[in-house]
Design an enzyme around this catalytic site. Sequence first.
Site, PDB file in Angstrom:
ATOM      1  N   ASP A 379      13.090  53.518  70.763  1.00  0.00           N
ATOM      2  CA  ASP A 379      13.106  54.781  70.094  1.00  0.00           C
ATOM      3  C   ASP A 379      12.754  55.980  70.639  1.00  0.00           C
ATOM      4  O   ASP A 379      11.437  55.716  70.918  1.00  0.00           O
ATOM      5  CB  ASP A 379      13.463  54.543  68.587  1.00  0.00           C
ATOM      6  CG  ASP A 379      14.112  56.346  67.731  1.00  0.00           C
ATOM      7  OD1 ASP A 379      15.249  56.279  68.319  1.00  0.00           O
ATOM      8  OD2 ASP A 379      14.046  55.845  66.655  1.00  0.00           O
ATOM      9  N   GLY A 380      13.397  57.222  71.148  1.00  0.00           N
ATOM     10  CA  GLY A 380      12.670  58.353  71.530  1.00  0.00           C
ATOM     11  C   GLY A 380      12.971  58.987  72.079  1.00  0.00           C
ATOM     12  O   GLY A 380      11.868  60.412  72.811  1.00  0.00           O
ATOM     13  N   HIS A 396      15.753  59.304  79.060  1.00  0.00           N
ATOM     14  CA  HIS A 396      16.214  57.642  79.388  1.00  0.00           C
ATOM     15  C   HIS A 396      15.990  57.380  80.678  1.00  0.00           C
ATOM     16  O   HIS A 396      15.266  56.322  80.951  1.00  0.00           O
ATOM     17  CB  HIS A 396      17.910  57.222  79.308  1.00  0.00           C
ATOM     18  CG  HIS A 396      18.394  57.354  78.204  1.00  0.00           C
ATOM     19  ND1 HIS A 396      17.758  56.790  76.387  1.00  0.00           N
ATOM     20  CD2 HIS A 396      19.453  58.620  76.897  1.00  0.00           C
ATOM     21  CE1 HIS A 396      18.377  57.654  75.795  1.00  0.00           C
ATOM     22  NE2 HIS A 396      19.329  58.392  75.481  1.00  0.00           N
ATOM     23  N   LEU A 488       7.085  34.661  81.120  1.00  0.00           N
ATOM     24  CA  LEU A 488       7.901  35.741  80.075  1.00  0.00           C
ATOM     25  C   LEU A 488       9.090  35.594  79.948  1.00  0.00           C
ATOM     26  O   LEU A 488       9.875  35.972  80.616  1.00  0.00           O
ATOM     27  CB  LEU A 488       7.594  37.112  80.370  1.00  0.00           C
ATOM     28  CG  LEU A 488       8.174  38.246  79.190  1.00  0.00           C
ATOM     29  CD1 LEU A 488       7.911  37.952  77.925  1.00  0.00           C
ATOM     30  CD2 LEU A 488       7.778  39.577  79.542  1.00  0.00           C
ATOM     31  N   THR A 552      15.192  49.133  60.956  1.00  0.00           N
ATOM     32  CA  THR A 552      15.186  48.125  62.090  1.00  0.00           C
ATOM     33  C   THR A 552      16.759  48.689  62.813  1.00  0.00           C
ATOM     34  O   THR A 552      16.738  47.548  63.521  1.00  0.00           O
ATOM     35  CB  THR A 552      15.625  46.856  61.158  1.00  0.00           C
ATOM     36  OG1 THR A 552      16.638  46.830  60.292  1.00  0.00           O
ATOM     37  CG2 THR A 552      14.377  46.349  60.736  1.00  0.00           C
TER      38      THR A 552
END
Length: 605
Positions: A379-380, A396, A488, A552
Site C-alpha cells: 500500500d501507498g 506504481h 520460493l 486487511t
Amino acid sequence: MRITTHSTTADFDAALPAQRRRPARRPPTGEDPLLRAAYRLCLRTTQVHDPGIFALIQLMPAVLRPPCWALWAAASVLDDLADQRDAQQAEREARVQAWTQALQCDLAAGTSTDPVRRALVDTALRWHLDLSSLQGAVTSTLDDVNDRRFADWAEWRAWCEALVPWVDQVRHLFEQAGAPMTLRLDRQQDYKRFIDGAQLTDILTDLSADLTQGLLLLPQEALDAFPGAEDDLRQGSWSPATAALVRELTGLARRWVTRPAMTRGMHPGAATVLDTAACLMRAQLDAVDAAGHTLLQRAPRPSLVTRTRILVPARLRSGLAWSLTPFTAAGPRQPAVTVREPSPADDANLRPPPAHLDGARPPRIAADRMPAHVAVIMDGNGRWAEQRGLPRPEGHRAGNAAAHEMVYGALEIGLRHLTLYAFSTENWKRDTEEITTILEAIRRDLDEGPIRNLDVRQRWLGHPDKLPAELVQALLREERRTRNRTGLTLTVCINYGGRDEITRTAAALAQATRAGAIDPHLIGEDDFARHLPHPDMPDVDLLWRTGNEQRTSNFLPWHTTYAELYFTPDHWPDVDRRDLWQAITEYSRRQRRHGGATHGMRGRS
C-alpha cells in the site's frame, strides 16, 4: 502425451455419406518439396499415433489442420522416444534431450534436416508460435522415461498438466487465424478437469498394454481405496476389487469430461470440437465399463455405430460453423525466431538474487521461529507519487522495484512462501490510466523482469474477468514455466477479492456435493480448503501492510485467520528487503497461541 479419443480415421470416413467424403487438407503447397513431404509425414504420424486427435483436427478449419498435424506429430515423436522399451532409461532420456536441443537450433536456423522438426519449425515461423512454452511438457516427457508412480491425485494431476502447453499452441493458431478459441477463463477448473478426464480415460483404455510393461499409472490414493485391487491388477487378475476400482474410475472420468459450461460463449466451431471430444471419451468409457475381465487382455473400443452417431453430425455442424467464419491465412515466414530460455526450470541457469546495494545481509532466524508464509499488502504507491508531485501511475512503477526487493529478501532469508497483493477487485474503481499502468507493469515484468532466472515458482491468484487476455496468458505461462522450481513460491494476487474467492469455493464445493463426490453431512474445513484455487497454499503466518493503514482489505480471509498482523508507516516504494527482514524478526519474537493459553493466561488470543 497420453490423450486420445481412440477412433480411427477409417471409421470416421466410413461414417460419412459418399458425397461428403473429402481427403484431408493437403499440406502447404510451397516451392520446397521437402517441406510438403514433411507435412505429409506429420499428417500420417498423427493419423496413426493419435487417430482420435486426427479425427478432431478434421473438425477444425482446413487452414489450421497442417500446423496441428505438425504439433501433434512432434508430441508423438517425443512420446515414442520416451517409451522405447528396447533402450535403457539413460539412452531414452538422452534421445529426448537430443531431439529437443536440436529443435532449439532448428528454430534459430529456420529449418531442419529432420522432417517432423522441419514442419514444426515452419509452423512456428508462419504462425508466430512461441515454442518455448512447450518446455514444461518436454520436462514431463523426460520424467515419463522413468516408471511413473503417484502418491495421490494431486501428483497425478500435476502430470496431466503437461498436456496444457500443447493445447495452448492450438489456441494460439485459432487466434492467429482470426477465429479465437475463446476459452472461458473463469472456468479454468473445468478445463483442468476435462484434461484430467481425458488422461484417465486413456489410462483405463490402455490398462492391458501398460500392465504388460509393469506400469500402473493411477494414484496410490485411488488404489488404496480398494484393498487388493493393485495386487490383482499387477497379476492380471480380474477380481471384485478390480471391478469396483474400474467402475469407480470410469464414473469419475465421465464426470470430469462432462463440462457443459466449458464451451458456453465459445465459437460454435470450437465448441463442436470440444463437445465431440467429450462425446467420444464418454463412449470410450462405456466400452471400458462393458469390457469386464477382457479389459486386462486388450483395449476396448466403442462400436462403429456409436462412433458414426457422434462423428457424422459433428462434421456437419463444424463445417457449417467454419463456413460462416472468415479466416486469415498464415503470415509470411519470419527469417528466424528468437528462442527464450530453453527450459522452464533449468537449474544450471538459475542464479542467486543480487546483493543489497549496501551489502546488508539477512538476520539469522531460528527455524522454529521462521514464518512459512508471509503475505504483503503493498500500500501507498499513489500517495508516494502525490507527495513528490508526480502522477499516481509513477508510484506504481516505482513500487515494482520494492516488489523485486521482497523476492530477493525472501530468497536470501529462506522464506518458503511470499504472497503479494498487487491488484484487488475493488481497484477497478480507480482512474483508467492508473489501472493500465499497474497491469502493464505486471505483464512487462512477467516477460522480461529480473526474477525470471531466480529459483522462484510463480503463481497467480485472482479472477480473469476484465483482465487483458495477454496478461492472463502471461500469468498462466509463467506458472507452467516455473512449476518445477523448488525455492520460493511467489503468489501474486491480481484481480483478487477474498469474499469472491470464498464464494466461488463454496460454489465449487456445492457442485462437488451435487455430483456425489462429497457427503454434505460430512463436510469439514479440509473439504473446503481442497476446493480453494490453490489448495496447497499454507495458512499465512505473517500479514504485513505498508502505507500507515491498519486493515486487511479483503485479502486472503481464509488463510489469514490466525495470521500475526504487522503494520508499518512507510509507503511501498520506500521499502526494501531489509524491511521484510525486520517484519520477520518481529514475527519471531511473538508468542502464537492459536486460541490456546500460555504463561498462565486464559481466553482467546
